[in-house]
Design a protein around this motif. Structure first.
Motif: not given
Lengths: 135, 392
Positions: B89-98, B380-388
């Motif tokens: 939900d954060r474009d595959w990163t975590d939004g923090v500096a480290a 805004e990227a659509p959320l990925p489909v949940a894994p099976p």
């Protein structure tokens, strides 16, 4: 993204004089010819289009002015505007009769690359250069 | 009386100038600029298969990888999944500096968009394949701190994971290390499917090529002016090149390389050595390509002094959503990144010989334009489909 053939692009196979000893025959494809008063060198990239950041090989054929096979001693490429060379070290494979294959070339940035080719015949060694625009 | 007339005349003159400024014609692009802009597409690119990974592009391996990506039991303490740091939900990163793994990390968590077309992985390019780079965090004591035995046991003993594994790769290999490699390859197959969406820039680029006036007009003028700087005077596109806005190589743009934990981060200089020494690299026994396909770069890469302090040139798609920026997360906003390029001190450039990075001295208007352009690379990227949830 395609390599712009800045030099006169030509069919190498048809451009060279048909001399048996040094036929400059690299197969079909667009390539470049680089001359001096001492040497004649023909080359073409494999794959035929050089893409920024993608490895390619060069097929070369080097002759002296008497149309005898000459030697390719070294090859290097730099971007004169940015004062840097390649991030990769190419390997020269001697295929005999003045033919060479150079593996592991990568032009990692768009712009002008200057190819430096050190060629030798007898005791004459000289550096031929050739500019290529890659974008 | 005359003075008044003059004053009125002046006012009218000023008003006309203001109106003229407001009606400043939309920026246009010459032939060279059009060619440079066209090189940033088309988008999305055709998928590319990784010949060193037999799971690449295979639906069963992708499903297994999606499942593993969210699996906290891949870490020693059972609490960290790939998705903990690389958040869907954060474009595959975590939004923090480290990043924060088993211990605090020195570098920022990279977003995982568009890696199917990358050649080197990690800020230093310490991985030469997506699967090698996916094994790394599992084993790294600073991140998930696990080992081959524990990872293999998880896949063997959990009925669902075992079933996913069989569906993807067939019979389970006896060696723990090979199960670990399969895990890495499934994770890679999944990550290859993470392609960032089309953006306002892509619509503009296609319209410009097609000569579609309405499409060209729809792209804001400030983004157009920023784009002109990006491919022109800024020379940004020399490094942020092509459809992914990266050449895939490494550079030094003058970000200090002191580590939070002390000492310096040698960046690419160390990354080359790590890639060559990695038993899971493309020249090792775990590659599925017998002739070492895709290993050309690793075979020929050459360590040079200037690699010291160089870091991976990040792709810029989705960049407005993936801050903070740079390998150490030291730039909180796009404005601060542009400010950096505008004012960078040449003393900060360690061995820099590129001459591409030098203080651009942008006006506030130009800086805002460049930021507007960078923002136009993100949606805004659509959320990925949940894994099976269950194994077929």
């Amino acid at each position: 993204m395609r390599a712009v053939l800045t030099a006169l692009a030509m069919l190498v196979a048809t451009s060279a004089p048909a001399v048996a000893n040094c036929p400059l025959d690299l197969g079909r494809g667009l390539g470049w010819a680089v001359f001096s008063s001492q040497h004649l060198l023909a080359m073409r990239p494999d794959p035929p289009q050089i893409e920024v950041g993608e490895p390619f090989a060069l097929l070369l054929n080097v002759c002296d002015r008497r149309n005898q096979p000459a030697q390719l001693v070294a090859i290097d490429a730099t971007m004169p505007e940015h004062a840097h060379g390649m991030n990769y070290r190419p390997r020269l494979i001697d295929l005999g009769d003045g033919r060479y294959r150079v593996e592991g070339m990568v032009f990692h940035m768009p712009g002008r690359w200057e190819l430096a080719l050190d060629v030798r015949s007898g005791d004459t060694t000289e550096r031929l250069t050739h500019d290529m625009m890659v974008q | 009386m005359t003075l008044r007339w003059i004053a009125a005349g002046l006012l009218i003159a000023i008003a006309t100038v203001v109106i003229a400024a407001a009606r400043e014609p939309a920026p246009t692009f010459d032939e060279a600029e059009r060619r440079a802009i066209a090189a940033h597409g088309p988008w999305p690119p055709a998928p590319r298969r990784d010949l060193s990974n037999r799971g690449s592009g295979q639906p069963a391996a992708i499903a297994f990888g999606a499942r593993l990506f969210a699996e906290p039991r891949l870490s020693a303490d059972g609490r960290l999944a790939c998705a903990t740091c690389h958040r869907p939900d954060r474009d595959w990163t975590d939004g923090v500096a480290a990043g924060q793994g088993a211990v605090p990390l020195d570098r920022r968590t990279q977003p995982l968009w568009n890696l199917g077309h990358a050649a080197w992985f990690g800020w230093a390019g310490q991985g030469d394949s997506l699967w090698a780079q996916s094994i790394r965090p599992i084993l790294d004591p600073a991140e998930m701190a696990s080992d081959a035995r524990r990872a293999a046991r998880l896949v063997r003993e959990d009925a669902t994971l075992a079933c996913f594994h069989r569906a993807a790769f067939g019979a389970e290999p006896p060696e723990d290390e090979r199960v670990l490699v399969d895990i890495g390859k499934a994770l890679a197959a999944f990550q290859e499917t993470l392609v960032s969406p089309r953006t306002p820039f892509d619509a503009f680029r296609d319209a410009l090529i097609a000569g579609d006036a309405a499409g060209i007009a729809a792209y804001p003028d400030d983004a157009k002016r920023g784009l002109k700087l990006f491919v022109g005077r800024g020379e940004c596109a020399a490094c942020h090149f092509g459809p992914r806005f990266t050449t895939g190589e490494f550079a030094d743009v003058g970000i200090p390389f002191f580590r939070r934990s002390g000492g310096v981060d040698p960046g690419r200089f160390e990354g080359i050595a790590q890639a060559l020494a990695n038993p899971f690299n493309r020249l090792g026994s775990h590659s599925d390509s017998a002739d070492g396909a895709g290993a050309t770069r690793l075979r020929h890469v050459e360590r040079q002094h200037r690699n010291f302090g160089e870091f991976k040139i990040p792709g810029l798609r989705q960049v407005a959503r993936t801050g903070p920026y740079m390998h150490d997360g030291s730039k909180p906003t796009l404005e601060s990144v542009v400010e950096h390029y505008s004012t960078v001190s040449l003393d900060c450039l360690h061995g820099n010989t590129e001459r591409l990075v030098r203080p651009l001295g942008l006006t506030p208007g130009e800086s805002a334009d460049l930021v507007a352009f960078l923002r136009s690379l993100s949606v805004e990227a659509p959320l990925p489909v949940a894994p099976p949830a269950t194994c077929p």
